[in-house]
Design a protein around this motif. Structure first.
Motif, PDB file in Angstrom:
ATOM      1  N   THR A  81      -2.466   7.527  -4.204  1.00  0.00           N
ATOM      2  CA  THR A  81      -2.793   6.647  -2.888  1.00  0.00           C
ATOM      3  C   THR A  81      -3.158   7.175  -1.528  1.00  0.00           C
ATOM      4  O   THR A  81      -3.929   6.280  -1.034  1.00  0.00           O
ATOM      5  N   TYR A  82      -2.697   7.788  -1.131  1.00  0.00           N
ATOM      6  CA  TYR A  82      -2.654   8.419   0.166  1.00  0.00           C
ATOM      7  C   TYR A  82      -3.975   8.898  -0.061  1.00  0.00           C
ATOM      8  O   TYR A  82      -4.904   8.080   1.434  1.00  0.00           O
ATOM      9  N   ILE A  83      -4.491   9.467  -1.000  1.00  0.00           N
ATOM     10  CA  ILE A  83      -5.760  10.460  -0.902  1.00  0.00           C
ATOM     11  C   ILE A  83      -7.021   8.584  -0.997  1.00  0.00           C
ATOM     12  O   ILE A  83      -7.675   9.295  -0.224  1.00  0.00           O
ATOM     13  N   LYS A  84      -6.604   8.140  -1.667  1.00  0.00           N
ATOM     14  CA  LYS A  84      -7.837   6.794  -1.578  1.00  0.00           C
ATOM     15  C   LYS A  84      -7.714   7.002  -0.548  1.00  0.00           C
ATOM     16  O   LYS A  84      -8.936   5.865   0.338  1.00  0.00           O
ATOM     17  N   LEU A  85      -6.353   6.209   0.310  1.00  0.00           N
ATOM     18  CA  LEU A  85      -6.774   5.103   1.422  1.00  0.00           C
ATOM     19  C   LEU A  85      -7.497   5.853   3.272  1.00  0.00           C
ATOM     20  O   LEU A  85      -7.946   5.816   2.858  1.00  0.00           O
ATOM     21  N   LEU A  86      -7.110   7.520   2.432  1.00  0.00           N
ATOM     22  CA  LEU A  86      -8.081   8.528   3.386  1.00  0.00           C
ATOM     23  C   LEU A  86      -9.973   8.274   3.137  1.00  0.00           C
ATOM     24  O   LEU A  86     -10.425   8.406   4.400  1.00  0.00           O
ATOM     25  N   LYS A  87     -10.178   8.268   1.879  1.00  0.00           N
ATOM     26  CA  LYS A  87     -11.291   8.099   2.099  1.00  0.00           C
ATOM     27  C   LYS A  87     -11.937   7.076   2.112  1.00  0.00           C
ATOM     28  O   LYS A  87     -12.497   7.284   2.672  1.00  0.00           O
TER      29      LYS A  87
END
Length: 200
Positions: free
Chosen positions: A73-79
Motif C-alpha cells: 500500500t505504501y509503495i502504491k501511494l508513493l507511485k
C-alpha cells in the motif's frame, strides 16, 4: 516565422491515426488542434478510484496514514504521489510558458496548439527522451508549410524551479540564443500544413 516546404521530423508515441499518418497524406493543424501532451497535462486531476468512488488523492493519503498499512500500500501511494507531483509540475510549467508567450509575442505558435517537430541533428536526443517500453515510438519525415518557432529542450523550466524562476526561464525559452546553447536538442512548434513524406 513562416516556412514553406521545410523538411523536418516528427516523433509519435501516442495512439496514432494510421490512415492520417501515412506517406503522401496531408495534415492541417491550423484549426482546432490541441497537443495530446498539453491536453493530458492541463486536465490532469489528482483523484483516484476507491471502494467509495473517486476521491481526492491527498485525502486518500491522509486516511491511510491514520493507521499502519502494508508495504504494498505504501509503495502504491508513493507511485501515485510521484505521478501527482510530476503532472502538477508540468501544469505549472506549461501555464507559465503560455502566459509568457502571450506577453512576448502572441503570434508565436502555442505549445498547446502545435505539432512538435525536430531536425536531423536532434533525432537521437528525442529518440532517447521519448522512448517508452509501453508504447511504440514512430518517426515520420515531413514537409511543412506554415508558422514555425524553434527553441530548445535545454531552455525549458526545470521541475525544481519555483514560480518566479519558472517565469524567468520561460522568457529564455521564447527568446532562444543558439549562440549560447548546443543545437542538438532543438524542438520546433509548428502550425500549418504537414505532408507526410516517409515513415522511418
Amino acid at each position: 516565422m513562416k516556412v514553406e516546404k521545410k523538411e523536418l521530423y516528427h516523433f509519435h508515441n501516442y495512439e496514432w491515426n494510421k490512415e492520417l499518418w501515412t506517406p503522401g497524406s496531408e495534415i492541417d493543424n491550423a484549426e482546432n488542434y490541441y497537443s495530446k501532451f498539453y491536453i493530458d497535462t492541463l486536465y490532469f486531476r489528482p483523484v483516484k478510484l476507491t471502494k467509495q468512488g473517486y476521491s481526492f488523492f491527498p485525502n486518500i493519503i491522509s486516511s491511510y496514514l491514520k493507521e499502519e498499512q502494508d508495504k504494498e500500500t505504501y509503495i502504491k501511494l508513493l507511485k501515485d504521489a510521484e505521478t501527482c507531483i510530476r503532472e502538477y509540475t508540468y501544469q505549472k510549467r506549461e501555464m507559465i510558458l503560455e502566459l509568457v508567450r502571450k506577453e512576448i509575442d502572441p503570434e508565436l505558435p502555442s505549445r498547446k496548439n502545435s505539432i512538435y517537430l525536430t531536425d536531423k541533428e536532434s533525432l537521437e536526443f528525442w529518440r532517447e527522451q521519448l522512448k517508452n517500453p509501453n508504447r511504440p515510438l514512430m518517426l515520420f519525415r515531413v514537409e511543412v508549410t506554415g508558422d514555425i518557432f524553434k527553441s530548445s529542450d535545454i531552455l525549458l523550466p526545470t521541475p525544481e524551479m519555483d514560480i518566479e524562476e519558472t517565469y524567468e526561464q520561460s522568457k529564455k525559452y521564447w527568446n532562444p540564443n543558439f549562440n549560447e546553447i548546443d543545437n542538438d536538442k532543438s524542438e520546433y512548434l509548428f502550425k500549418g500544413k504537414i505532408k507526410v513524406l516517409e515513415m522511418m
